[in-house]
Design an enzyme around this catalytic site. Structure first.
Site, short mmCIF file in Angstrom:
data_model
loop_
_atom_site.label_atom_id
_atom_site.label_comp_id
_atom_site.label_asym_id
_atom_site.label_seq_id
_atom_site.Cartn_x
_atom_site.Cartn_y
_atom_site.Cartn_z
N HIS A 195 -5.75 2.37 -3.85
CA HIS A 195 -4.27 1.93 -3.99
C HIS A 195 -3.65 3.31 -3.97
O HIS A 195 -1.93 3.37 -4.90
CB HIS A 195 -4.08 0.95 -4.62
CG HIS A 195 -4.25 -0.79 -4.35
ND1 HIS A 195 -4.38 -1.46 -3.35
CD2 HIS A 195 -5.71 -1.13 -4.97
CE1 HIS A 195 -4.90 -2.03 -3.52
NE2 HIS A 195 -5.86 -2.41 -4.09
N HIS A 219 0.92 8.52 -3.64
CA HIS A 219 2.40 7.42 -3.79
C HIS A 219 1.18 6.24 -4.04
O HIS A 219 0.02 6.03 -3.98
CB HIS A 219 2.49 7.35 -2.10
CG HIS A 219 3.67 8.15 -1.87
ND1 HIS A 219 4.99 7.38 -2.47
CD2 HIS A 219 4.06 9.44 -1.50
CE1 HIS A 219 6.24 8.63 -2.09
NE2 HIS A 219 5.41 9.32 -2.05
N ILE A 220 2.14 4.98 -4.66
CA ILE A 220 0.59 4.03 -5.28
C ILE A 220 1.54 2.67 -4.04
O ILE A 220 1.96 1.93 -4.61
CB ILE A 220 0.95 3.60 -6.88
CG1 ILE A 220 1.23 5.35 -7.65
CG2 ILE A 220 0.66 3.36 -6.95
CD1 ILE A 220 1.79 5.81 -8.52
N CYS A 221 0.24 1.49 -3.87
CA CYS A 221 0.11 0.80 -3.12
C CYS A 221 0.21 -0.13 -4.55
O CYS A 221 -0.58 -0.40 -5.00
CB CYS A 221 -0.26 0.54 -2.37
SG CYS A 221 -0.30 -1.04 -1.01
N LEU A 222 1.82 -0.77 -5.21
CA LEU A 222 1.33 -2.34 -5.68
C LEU A 222 3.05 -2.15 -5.27
O LEU A 222 3.87 -2.06 -6.04
CB LEU A 222 1.39 -0.67 -7.07
CG LEU A 222 1.23 -1.74 -8.70
CD1 LEU A 222 0.25 -2.58 -8.49
CD2 LEU A 222 1.36 -1.24 -10.13
#
Length: 143
Positions: free
Chosen positions: A99, A105-108
């Site tokens: 993620h 960049h963070i997919c959260l």
């Protein structure tokens, strides 16, 4: 806790004009980090020369594949924080996680559609450490 200026090249963008609500909220959150020093073990905050930007160091949780690894997150707060989520990215080197993209960049969900003004820098950091801890192995995002 280390609250000092970041040394090195100055940020390319100028600080945004924060609303009074945002200024009060960030002042309160920063004070909480000083009182609890830090609110969570393995985390520290550093303000940059911009009032709307913080650097937070997080340490991977024990018994996770990121145990004792240290990463730096850059928080950039919008002028209407906490009504709008901060931009949060990992600075290099980024963790190898499904993620987390190579650009940091963070997919959260809590950083986007799941944002709530009740969330704080501390709770976002805990969510990120939890996300890292849930990985059974290191890897890159699919596709």
């Amino acid at each position: 806790m280390n609250i000092s200026s970041v040394h090195g090249a100055p940020s390319s963008s100028l600080p945004k004009e924060l609303t009074r609500v945002a200024q009060r909220r960030l002042t309160r959150e920063l004070a909480e980090w000083s009182v609890k020093n830090p609110p969570v073990p393995g985390m520290s905050v550093e303000q940059t020369d911009r009032v709307d930007e913080w650097r937070v160091t997080v340490t991977g949780a024990a018994s996770s594949v990121y145990e004792n690894e240290r990463y730096t997150l850059r928080f950039v707060f919008p002028s209407d924080y906490p009504m709008e989520a901060p931009e949060v990215i990992f600075l290099s080197p980024t963790p190898r996680h499904p993620h987390v993209y190579s650009n940091g960049h963070i997919c959260l969900n809590v950083l986007y559609d799941g944002w709530s003004p009740a969330l704080t820098v501390t709770s976002v950091c805990l969510s990120i450490v939890s996300m890292l801890s849930s990985a059974a192995k290191k890897g890159s995002p699919a596709g």
